[in-house]
Motif scaffolding. Sequence first.
Motif, PDB file in Angstrom:
ATOM      1  N   ARG A 147       0.872  -1.180   0.014  1.00  0.00           N
ATOM      2  CA  ARG A 147      -0.026   0.162  -0.070  1.00  0.00           C
ATOM      3  C   ARG A 147       0.877   1.340  -0.221  1.00  0.00           C
ATOM      4  O   ARG A 147       1.840   1.332   0.309  1.00  0.00           O
ATOM      5  CB  ARG A 147      -0.909  -0.151   1.327  1.00  0.00           C
ATOM      6  N   PHE A 193      -3.291   0.548  -3.187  1.00  0.00           N
ATOM      7  CA  PHE A 193      -2.696  -0.707  -2.928  1.00  0.00           C
ATOM      8  C   PHE A 193      -2.330  -1.140  -4.195  1.00  0.00           C
ATOM      9  O   PHE A 193      -3.159  -1.133  -5.331  1.00  0.00           O
ATOM     10  CB  PHE A 193      -4.044  -1.604  -2.534  1.00  0.00           C
ATOM     11  N   THR A 203      -6.035   5.684   0.015  1.00  0.00           N
ATOM     12  CA  THR A 203      -4.683   4.715   0.357  1.00  0.00           C
ATOM     13  C   THR A 203      -4.919   4.033  -1.018  1.00  0.00           C
ATOM     14  O   THR A 203      -5.949   3.285  -1.368  1.00  0.00           O
ATOM     15  CB  THR A 203      -4.999   4.023   1.366  1.00  0.00           C
TER      16      THR A 203
END
Length: 242
Positions: free
Chosen positions: A181, A218, A216
């Motif tokens: 991530r 990934f 976020t």
Amino acid sequence: MEKVGYAEIAAELRKQMQNGVLNPGDKIPSLTEIQRKYGVTVTTANRVFKQLKAEGLTYAKPGVGTVVAARPRTAATGVARLDRLNATGNPFAVEETATDHMAMIRGCTDNDIIEQLRIEPYEELVIRRRTFRRNDVPYALGMSFIHQRALRDVPEIARSGPLQPFWQKTYTERTGKEITRSPERRTARLAADYELEALEVPAPAHAAVPVLVLHTTFYDEDGPIELWEDVYTPGFWQEDTE
């Protein structure tokens, strides 16, 4: 010479509070236990206690000792929930839940999502949505935008309802591809009407209500595979977990 300072010990205990190893009301290690575990003096152990108390994370409970304080207006981040899941097997602290789980497949027109997932305009994504709550009060609306290539290996992501186990774990088990991530990114913008409704914010229709937003991203070895977007209820504090 001591091998570790009070700040490092305080940081470790703080992390345990964030990831659910230590929950509100739990007793933290005693002065003697801290001295023994970390090989520090009583002075250093005392500084740990003073630091955590000064931050409002602990308080002295008569007849029990120093315990973790409740923080009802503190909102967990997506990364904090992920850390808690990895540490305890449960993404939520004792007072947290998630409700209103939905899943859908939609073409994407959001330029920021298109850029972060490196897809074409109108390319279809799996979108998963849920409302995170603390003491049954909504603190964040969580959106997951998942690249359609994940559907080949984890078709379950297109089904509404909670996913057990976490779909990224299933993906790695089935493909052998590890997922990493990015750091969390923070911004602010005006909330959409559906976001205010999900967060139960009492505001007139089309009102201009600013909200904090966290992203976020990934990745697996083939590139971006998922983007998390958390939209936070006004009035909650959001803590840094990096």
